[in-house]
Design a protein around this motif. Structure first.
Motif, PDB file in Angstrom:
ATOM      1  N   LYS A 296      50.204 -19.969 -52.407  1.00 53.10           N
ATOM      2  CA  LYS A 296      50.590 -18.951 -53.393  1.00 53.10           C
ATOM      3  C   LYS A 296      49.455 -18.695 -54.373  1.00 53.10           C
ATOM      4  O   LYS A 296      49.164 -17.544 -54.727  1.00 53.10           O
ATOM      5  CB  LYS A 296      51.847 -19.374 -54.150  1.00 53.10           C
ATOM      6  CG  LYS A 296      52.336 -18.298 -55.138  1.00 53.10           C
ATOM      7  CD  LYS A 296      53.547 -18.748 -55.906  1.00 53.10           C
ATOM      8  CE  LYS A 296      54.033 -17.616 -56.835  1.00 53.10           C
ATOM      9  NZ  LYS A 296      52.976 -17.130 -57.737  1.00 53.10           N
ATOM     10  N   GLU A 297      48.824 -19.767 -54.822  1.00 52.95           N
ATOM     11  CA  GLU A 297      47.708 -19.614 -55.758  1.00 52.95           C
ATOM     12  C   GLU A 297      46.565 -18.829 -55.111  1.00 52.95           C
ATOM     13  O   GLU A 297      45.895 -18.022 -55.759  1.00 52.95           O
ATOM     14  CB  GLU A 297      47.209 -20.988 -56.211  1.00 52.95           C
ATOM     15  CG  GLU A 297      48.181 -21.750 -57.114  1.00 52.95           C
ATOM     16  CD  GLU A 297      49.217 -22.557 -56.358  1.00 52.95           C
ATOM     17  OE1 GLU A 297      49.884 -23.388 -56.987  1.00 52.95           O
ATOM     18  OE2 GLU A 297      49.367 -22.364 -55.118  1.00 52.95           O
ATOM     19  N   ASP A 300      47.525 -15.138 -55.060  1.00 51.71           N
ATOM     20  CA  ASP A 300      47.343 -14.552 -56.391  1.00 51.71           C
ATOM     21  C   ASP A 300      45.860 -14.312 -56.685  1.00 51.71           C
ATOM     22  O   ASP A 300      45.484 -13.280 -57.251  1.00 51.71           O
ATOM     23  CB  ASP A 300      47.930 -15.487 -57.458  1.00 51.71           C
ATOM     24  CG  ASP A 300      49.445 -15.578 -57.382  1.00 51.71           C
ATOM     25  OD1 ASP A 300      50.057 -14.698 -56.750  1.00 51.71           O
ATOM     26  OD2 ASP A 300      50.009 -16.539 -57.944  1.00 51.71           O
ATOM     27  N   GLU A 303      44.439 -11.197 -54.789  1.00 48.67           N
ATOM     28  CA  GLU A 303      45.184  -9.958 -54.934  1.00 48.67           C
ATOM     29  C   GLU A 303      44.310  -8.762 -55.282  1.00 48.67           C
ATOM     30  O   GLU A 303      44.490  -7.657 -54.762  1.00 48.67           O
ATOM     31  CB  GLU A 303      46.281 -10.127 -55.991  1.00 48.67           C
ATOM     32  CG  GLU A 303      47.149  -8.900 -56.199  1.00 48.67           C
ATOM     33  CD  GLU A 303      47.906  -8.483 -54.947  1.00 48.67           C
ATOM     34  OE1 GLU A 303      48.030  -7.271 -54.701  1.00 48.67           O
ATOM     35  OE2 GLU A 303      48.352  -9.384 -54.199  1.00 48.67           O
ATOM     36  N   ASN A 583      42.144 -21.744 -60.089  1.00 51.46           N
ATOM     37  CA  ASN A 583      42.276 -20.958 -58.867  1.00 51.46           C
ATOM     38  C   ASN A 583      40.914 -20.597 -58.301  1.00 51.46           C
ATOM     39  O   ASN A 583      39.917 -20.489 -59.026  1.00 51.46           O
ATOM     40  CB  ASN A 583      43.067 -19.674 -59.137  1.00 51.46           C
ATOM     41  CG  ASN A 583      44.554 -19.924 -59.252  1.00 51.46           C
ATOM     42  OD1 ASN A 583      45.040 -21.024 -58.969  1.00 51.46           O
ATOM     43  ND2 ASN A 583      45.290 -18.908 -59.678  1.00 51.46           N
TER      44      ASN A 583
END
Length: 723
Positions: A296-297, A300, A303, A583
Motif C-alpha cells: 500500500k505504501e 501511494d 501515485e 516511503n
C-alpha cells in the motif's frame, strides 16, 4: 518543439565510429586486451614454474596463472579453467607485472625528516606507529577512542581487512572508513533493508535462464570485460538485453535496446513503471500478497509518477516508458544488473529501493533466471562471535567519514593511517587540508603519490604477486591467491603489518597470527556461510567457491540466494517499508540544475564521471607506462548541441567548473552522449610520471553531498568555460 536535450538523433555512422573506437580500446595489443583476451604464455623453457593467483582490482576477481622465472614474474594470464571468466582478463590485471617492477615503486620504509626522507627499517617503522598510537591513550586516557582513524585496506586480501579490524578494535579504536561510502554503499544498504543482505541475489550464470536482462547503469564491457561474453551468449539464447545509460558505450553494442535517461532520474523511472504495473493490474498479486510488506505504501508513493510526467523528468519519451513497463510485465524471468553508477547520487538508496520493488511486483527476485546483480559479492555473514572476540566492551560507536572530516578540521585526530586514497572522497582539496591538521600520518602505499606527500611515515606494501590470501567477488565467490615471488625490499603485506601492530598495541591478548591461512581459518570457523570453504578446497578451485557453503560436502551456492522466496528479513518477506527512510520516493540529486533554479542558471550542465577499462580509479594504474598510451589526461565528452554557440570545438582546452572549483580539460565532442551532459574519466592523477595519465583529480571539484550512506559523484550542475 522538441527540446534539444531529448533528441536521440545519433547517426548510425557516428555510432559505429564511436563503437569502433571503444572496441579498439578494448582490443588493444596482446597484453592489454580489454575485450578480456588472454596474454599468450611464454614458451615452457622460458619459465621455472606457474602459480595460481587472482587479480585484486575489481570484483570479477579474475583468477590468473602467474609465470615465474628466476624468482621474478615474467607474465600473467587468465586461468582458462575459471568458469566465470574462461581465462579472460582486462588490461588492469595484466599491467600488474609492470607495476610490480616499476622503477618508481617504493620498496623501503621512509620517515620524514625536514623537507626530505630518511630510510628506516620495517621493525623501526612498526615501532614508531605503535608508539604514536599508544601515546594517544596516555595523553587522552578518558577520551582516546575517536582520535585514531584508518582509511581501510583496499588492495591486499580479506585477511588484511579482518586483521586491521582486530588490531584497532581490540585497542579501542573503532573509526575505520570503508570504501563503501564512496562506492556502492547505497545499493548495498537498500538491498540489506529490503531483502536482508547487501549482496547480489543471484549469480551471472542465471542470465542464461532469463527472458530479460536489464543493465541498469551497468557498463559491463568497460567495467567487467570478462563478463560481456555472458551477455552475448544470453542474447544468442534469446534473452532480451535492455541497457539504461545516458551514454553510448561499448556495452551498447551487446544489447537489444538502450534507454538514455537523464542522470539521477532512475528512481522516478522505476516509480513510473511501478505505477503502470499496479494501475493496469500487470503485477503478480499472489506473489505480492505472500511475500511483500509495504504494498500500500508503495502504491501511494508511485501515485503521482504518471508516464507523461516521468517522461518530462527523465527525457525518455512517454511511449518508451510505457513500452518498458509492458516488457517487464510480460517477462516471467528478469535479472536486473545494478551498475555502480546507481549509488553515485544523493537519491541512490531510494532509487534502488524502487528497483527492488519493481522486481518484487513481477516476482523476479529469486529463482532461475531471476534476481538482482549488484557490484559487490559480499563478505561472509554470521561473524558476530568473531567480532565480539576482538571488540573491547566499552568500544564507542564508529564515526562516519563526515564526522571524521570535521574532527580532522578541529585537530582532534592524532594519528591517521592511509591504507587507501583520500582522493576517493568528494571535495578532495578540503579532505587534503583537513589531513594536514593530523599530528601523524602513516601511508601504506606503493608510489610517491598525493597520499605520500601528506605522510610523516611511509611503510610500502606488497604487490599481489608477493602475497597470498583470499578475496570475495561479485558472484559471492571466494578465491585464493598464492604468493608467486618473494616481497621486494622491505615491503610487507597488510595482514602482517596489522598483526604486528595488534601485538604491540594489545600485548599477549592479541593472537599470534603467522599466516593468511591461519586468519582465513579464524574467519571460516566463525562464519556459518563460509563453513565449507576449506583451504584445501579453495586452493584447488580456479573459479572460487560461492557462499553460502555450510558444509565441506556442499558444492557452494550458485544462482539464487533466496530459495523458495524466503528472504533474510525479520519475517522472511521483502520489506519495502522503512521507518528511517520513509516511503520510497524520488528527489532531484543535490545541486542538480533542476533542483535549484538560480544555481542551475550558473551551472546548467549535468556532471558525470566514470571509469575506463584501462584504469582503476585515480591511483595505482596511473604509474603504468603501458597504460599511458591509451590515456589522454583530463578530458570531457559532450554532445555537439551542448557546445553549440559557445565558440569552442572538438580538441579545444576548456575549464570544467563546478560550485567549488575548476580544472582544465580537453574537449571531446561526440554524439554518443545526451545533450546537456558532461562526462569525464575519474582516473587522472597529478603525480603520475607519465604525461598521458597525469591530470587533476576530478574529486577536487566535486561538492561534498551525501545521502544517508554514500557520497554523491554525479548529477550536480557544472559548466564549460573557454580558456
Amino acid at each position: 518543439m522538441e527540446d534539444s536535450r531529448t533528441k536521440r538523433s545519433i547517426s548510425r555512422r557516428s555510432f559505429l565510429k564511436a563503437s569502433a573506437l571503444g572496441a579498439g580500446a578494448l582490443a588493444a595489443p596482446k597484453i592489454v586486451q580489454g575485450d578480456a583476451g588472454e596474454a599468450a604464455p611464454p614458451a615452457a623453457n622460458h619459465i621455472d614454474r606457474e602459480v595460481m593467483s587472482c587479480c585484486q582490482f575489481c570484483q570479477v576477481r579474475c583468477t590468473t596463472i602467474v609465470q615465474v622465472k628466476d624468482k621474478r614474474v615474467v607474465n600473467v594470464y587468465g586461468n582458462p579453467e575459471n568458469a566465470w571468466t574462461e581465462g579472460k582478463m582486462c588490461p588492469k590485471g595484466q599491467a600488474l607485472v609492470e607495476l610490480t617492477y616499476s622503477p618508481h615503486r617504493l620498496l623501503y620504509p621512509l620517515k620524514r625528516e625536514g623537507a626530505g626522507w630518511k630510510r628506516i627499517s620495517y621493525s623501526e617503522a612498526l615501532a614508531v606507529v605503535a608508539e604514536r598510537i599508544l601515546k594517544i591513550k596516555s595523553d587522552f586516557p578518558e577520551d582516546f577512542t575517536h582520535r585514531l582513524v584508518l582509511f581501510a585496506p583496499l588492495w591486499e586480501s580479506h585477511e588484511s581487512e579482518i586483521t586491521a579490524q582486530m588490531a584497532l578494535y581490540s585497542a579501542g579504536f573503532p573509526d575505520i572508513c570503508s570504501p563503501g561510502d564512496t562506492c556502492i554503499g547505497s545499493s548495498a544498504t537498500a538491498l540489506r533493508i529490503c531483502l536482508g543482505s547487501p549482496v547480489s541475489t543471484t549469480t551471472i550464470d542465471e542470465v542464461m535462464n532469463a527472458q530479460t536482462l536489464v543493465l541498469w547503469g551497468a557498463n559491463i564491457a568497460e567495467m567487467y570485460p570478462p563478463y560481456i561474453r555472458w551477455i552475448d551468449r544470453a542474447r544468442e539464447k534469446g534473452v532480451r538485453v535492455i541497457y539504461l545509460d545516458p551514454r553510448r558505450t561499448p556495452t551498447s553494442n551487446h544489447c537489444d535496446e538502450q534507454i538514455m535517461a537523464r542522470p539521477g532520474t532512475d528512481g522516478a523511472l522505476a516509480l513510473a513503471l511501478i505505477r503502470m504495473l499496479i494501475k493496469e493490474s500487470l503485477y503478480d498479486r499472489n506473489y505480492v500478497a505472500r511475500h511483500v510488506n509495504g504494498f500500500k505504501e508503495l502504491l501511494d508513493a508511485a501515485e503521482t509518477y504518471t508516464a507523461d510526467k516521468v517522461a518530462g523528468i527523465t527525457w525518455v519519451p512517454e511511449e518508451k516508458v510505457k513500452a518498458l513497463a509492458k516488457q517487464l510485465a510480460a517477462s516471467k524471468r528478469t535479472v536486473v544488473w545494478l551498475g555502480g553508477s546507481i549509488s553515485r547520487y544523493t537519491n541512490s538508496i531510494q532509487s534502488v529501493r524502487a528497483i527492488i520493488a519493481l522486481q518484487a511486483l513481477t516476482a523476479n527476485l529469486s529463482g532461475p533466471g531471476k534476481g538482482i546483480m549488484n557490484v559487490q559479492g559480499g563478505k561472509p555473514g554470521g561473524t558476530e562471535a568473531l567480532e565480539e572476540s576482538f571488540s573491547a566492551p566499552d568500544l564507542g560507536s564508529a564515526l562516519s567519514f563526515r564526522k571524521i572530516l570535521f574532527a580532522m578540521e578541529q585537530k582532534r585526530i592524532k594519528v591517521l593511517i592511509l591504507n587507501s586514497s583520500y582522493r576517493r572522497y568528494p571535495d578532495a582539496n578540503r579532505v587534503r587540508k583537513a589531513i594536514g591538521n593530523v599530528d601523524f600520518v602513516v601511508y601504506r602505499g606503493f608510489f610517491m603519490d598525493d597520499e605520500a606527500s601528506l605522510a610523516h611515515l611511509i611503510i610500502p606494501g606488497t604487490m599481489p604477486f608477493e602475497s597470498s590470501g583470499s578475496q570475495y567477488g561479485a558472484q559471492r565467490q571466494v578465491v585464493w591467491r598464492n604468493q608467486a615471488v618473494p616481497a621486494q625490499g622491505e615491503t610487507t603485506e597488510d595482514w602482517r603489518f596489522y598483526s604486528g601492530l595488534g601485538k604491540k598495541l594489545n600485548g599477549e591478548k592479541f593472537p599470534d597470527l603467522k599466516s593468511p591461512e591461519e586468519i582465513f581459518e579464524l574467519v571460516r570457523r566463525n562464519a556459518p556461510t563460509w563453513s565449507g570453504l576449506t583451504l584445501e578446497r579453495l586452493k584447488k578451485e580456479p573459479a572460487g567457491i560461492c557462499w553460502p557453503c555450510p558444509t565441506e560436502e556442499h558444492p557452494g551456492t550458485r544462482g539464487t540466494l533466496y530459495p523458495e522466496d524466503r528472504f533474510l528479513t525479520g519475517d522472511g518477506k521483502v520489506e519495502l517499508r522503512s521507518p528511517a527512510l520513509g516511503n520510497i520516493e524520488w528527489s532531484e540529486p543535490e545541486e542538480s540544475p533542476f533542483a535549484a533554479p538560480e544555481q542551475g542558471k550558473a551551472f546548467p550542465l549535468i556532471f558525470l564521471q566514470g571509469k575506463v577499462v584501462q584504469h582503476w580509479q585515480h591511483t595505482y594504474t596511473n604509474w603504468s607506462a603501458y597504460m599511458a598510451q591509451f590515456s589522454k589526461g583530463n578530458y570531457v565528452q559532450v554532445h555537439p548541441d551542448t557546445v553549440k554557440g559557445m565558440g569552442i570545438k572538438d580538441g579545444d582546452w576548456v575549464y570544467l567548473e563546478t560550485g567549488i572549483g575548476k580544472i582544465k580539460v580537453r574537449l571531446v565532442v561526440s554524439e554518443m552522449i545526451l545533450p546537456g551532459l558532461v562526462w569525464t574519466p575519474s582516473h587522472p592523477a597529478a603525480t603520475s610520471p607519465f604525461a598521458e595519465n597525469r591530470g587533476a583529480s576530478i574529486n577536487t571539484i566535486i561538492p561534498s553531498n551525501w545521502d544517508k550512506v554514500s557520497a554523491q559523484f554525479n548529477g550536480f550542475g557544472c559548466r564549460l568555460v573557454r580558456v
